[in-house]
Design a protein around this motif. Structure first.
Motif, PDB file in Angstrom:
ATOM      1  N   GLN A  98     -28.173 -46.939-100.625  1.00  0.00           N
ATOM      2  CA  GLN A  98     -29.020 -48.097-100.336  1.00  0.00           C
ATOM      3  C   GLN A  98     -28.715 -48.714 -98.973  1.00  0.00           C
ATOM      4  OE1 GLN A  98     -31.402 -48.676-102.574  1.00  0.00           O
ATOM      5  NE2 GLN A  98     -30.544 -47.045-103.843  1.00  0.00           N
ATOM      6  N   GLN A  99     -27.990 -48.009 -98.119  1.00  0.00           N
ATOM      7  CA  GLN A  99     -27.541 -48.585 -96.854  1.00  0.00           C
ATOM      8  C   GLN A  99     -28.038 -47.778 -95.665  1.00  0.00           C
ATOM      9  OE1 GLN A  99     -23.311 -48.615 -97.454  1.00  0.00           O
ATOM     10  NE2 GLN A  99     -23.354 -50.430 -98.758  1.00  0.00           N
ATOM     11  N   GLN A 100     -28.202 -48.472 -94.541  1.00  0.00           N
ATOM     12  CA  GLN A 100     -28.555 -47.836 -93.278  1.00  0.00           C
ATOM     13  C   GLN A 100     -27.441 -48.086 -92.274  1.00  0.00           C
ATOM     14  OE1 GLN A 100     -32.565 -49.862 -93.012  1.00  0.00           O
ATOM     15  NE2 GLN A 100     -33.215 -47.781 -92.499  1.00  0.00           N
ATOM     16  N   GLY A 101     -27.502 -47.363 -91.167  1.00  0.00           N
ATOM     17  CA  GLY A 101     -26.493 -47.558 -90.126  1.00  0.00           C
ATOM     18  C   GLY A 101     -25.380 -46.541 -90.213  1.00  0.00           C
ATOM     19  N   ALA A 143     -26.763 -53.353 -83.267  1.00  0.00           N
ATOM     20  CA  ALA A 143     -27.679 -53.463 -84.395  1.00  0.00           C
ATOM     21  C   ALA A 143     -28.476 -52.168 -84.478  1.00  0.00           C
ATOM     22  CB  ALA A 143     -28.605 -54.654 -84.211  1.00  0.00           C
ATOM     23  N   LEU A 144     -29.209 -51.977 -85.580  1.00  0.00           N
ATOM     24  CA  LEU A 144     -29.983 -50.754 -85.749  1.00  0.00           C
ATOM     25  C   LEU A 144     -31.031 -50.571 -84.654  1.00  0.00           C
ATOM     26  CD1 LEU A 144     -30.597 -50.542 -89.620  1.00  0.00           C
ATOM     27  CD2 LEU A 144     -28.837 -49.423 -88.248  1.00  0.00           C
ATOM     28  N   LEU A 149     -23.864 -55.997 -80.024  1.00  0.00           N
ATOM     29  CA  LEU A 149     -23.335 -57.109 -80.822  1.00  0.00           C
ATOM     30  C   LEU A 149     -22.013 -57.576 -80.230  1.00  0.00           C
ATOM     31  CD1 LEU A 149     -24.186 -55.840 -84.426  1.00  0.00           C
ATOM     32  CD2 LEU A 149     -25.466 -57.454 -82.993  1.00  0.00           C
ATOM     33  N   GLY A 150     -22.127 -58.481 -79.257  1.00  0.00           N
ATOM     34  CA  GLY A 150     -20.931 -59.064 -78.675  1.00  0.00           C
ATOM     35  C   GLY A 150     -20.227 -59.959 -79.675  1.00  0.00           C
ATOM     36  N   ASN A 279     -23.374 -48.686 -85.706  1.00  0.00           N
ATOM     37  CA  ASN A 279     -24.690 -49.301 -85.846  1.00  0.00           C
ATOM     38  C   ASN A 279     -24.734 -50.059 -87.159  1.00  0.00           C
ATOM     39  OD1 ASN A 279     -25.906 -48.031 -83.429  1.00  0.00           O
ATOM     40  ND2 ASN A 279     -25.531 -46.153 -84.578  1.00  0.00           N
ATOM     41  N   LEU A 280     -24.942 -51.375 -87.059  1.00  0.00           N
ATOM     42  CA  LEU A 280     -24.866 -52.239 -88.229  1.00  0.00           C
ATOM     43  C   LEU A 280     -26.258 -52.652 -88.713  1.00  0.00           C
ATOM     44  CD1 LEU A 280     -21.885 -54.633 -87.398  1.00  0.00           C
ATOM     45  CD2 LEU A 280     -21.860 -52.245 -88.199  1.00  0.00           C
ATOM     46  N   GLU A 281     -26.392 -52.710 -90.018  1.00  0.00           N
ATOM     47  CA  GLU A 281     -27.636 -53.077 -90.676  1.00  0.00           C
ATOM     48  C   GLU A 281     -27.684 -54.590 -90.907  1.00  0.00           C
ATOM     49  OE1 GLU A 281     -29.859 -51.957 -94.927  1.00  0.00           O
ATOM     50  OE2 GLU A 281     -27.773 -51.410 -94.565  1.00  0.00           O
TER      51      GLU A 281
END
Length: 283
Positions: A98-101, A143-144, A149-150, A279-281
């Motif tokens: 169920q996750q992306q990234g 981010a995706l 993302l500092g 890469n964060l969701e």
């Protein structure tokens, strides 16, 4: 050279892992669980046990041996070790559906919260005479959609060149080869450390007895643990391995994934360098 006296015991490692786990309510998952969910999951687990007993015609002596082993696991505090080595990889696999990234992996039993915060270009805390091949690990947190993302946190920890973790091996100073690296304005980080060694999970306790009785090996391939956090984004917990590493294809914890293998290159000075982006969701 690390001596037997320096080596972490199963009981000592279990106690340290248990203390760290109990200290964090968020990691314990204290939220209430609906009775229907408890009924469904526990009933399925018990059915699996019952079916196994019938299929393999488990005898009373085998049952009593299993009962004694379970009691010993509890008495020695080895449940974190056993669960993280033999069960967590499936929990992570289900969560990943169920996750992306960035791909996740198991956290393992050796995480310790509250480590020193470090700048985006840093050297992990280590001993003056820290052994091991120099390693520079760098990358970017995004981010995706590619937005840097500092100020993200790259919480990193790993074993030393003998395969031991600070906080779990009595000869290592507190916080050794651990730190929380804060990314720069472009989400970038550069971490200087040493390449960790493969390690053997403690085998002097009941988990080790099970491994020996089953004819398994107790080794994990060398890896970096990384937990990447940024406000408003799902935390990624993963492990990064090394191409060609021993035990990579037979990890006792079954946690390796092709997407998580680094291939460091010597920069000509004896330092190995490797890059990996996260890469964060968004939540």
């Amino acid at each position: 050279m690390t001596t037997t006296q320096d080596s972490p015991t199963a009981a000592g490692s279990g106690a340290s892992a248990s203390d760290a786990f109990k200290a964090s309510k968020e990691r314990r998952g204290d939220a209430a669980v609906a009775p229907e969910r408890v009924d469904a999951v526990v009933s399925a687990i018990l059915k699996g046990v019952h079916d196994t007993i019938r299929e393999h015609q488990v005898s009373y002596p085998e049952f009593q041996a299993a009962k004694a082993w379970l009691m010993e696991v509890g008495e020695t505090g080895e449940w974190p070790l056993f669960m993280d080595v033999f069960v967590e990889h499936v929990i992570e696999e289900v969560a990943a559906e169920q996750q992306q990234g960035t791909k996740g992996s198991i956290e393992g039993p050796y995480y310790l919260p509250g480590q020193a915060k470090l700048g985006s270009a840093c050297t992990l805390p280590c001993r003056d005479d820290e052994k091991g091949d120099p390693l520079v690990f760098e990358g970017q947190v995004r981010a995706l959609d590619g937005t840097p993302l500092g100020g993200a946190e790259v919480d990193i920890w790993h074993a030393d060149a003998d395969g031991y973790y600070s906080g779990f091996a009595p000869h290592l100073p507190e916080g050794n080869l651990r730190g929380v690296v804060i990314t720069d304005g472009d989400g970038r980080f550069t971490i200087s450390t040493v390449q960790p060694a493969p390690y053997q999970i403690p085998t002097d306790g009941p988990t080790g007895k099970l491994i020996e009785a089953a004819g398994w090996h107790p080794w994990r391939p060398a890896h970096l643990h990384v937990m990447v956090r940024a406000e408003g984004y799902r935390t990624v917990t993963t492990q990064l391995y090394f191409a060609g590493g021993e035990w990579l294809d037979s990890d006792v914890a079954e946690a390796t994934k092709p997407e998580l293998i680094l291939d460091p290159v010597d920069d000509g000075t004896g330092t190995r360098r490797s890059s990996y982006d996260f890469n964060l969701e968004a939540l």
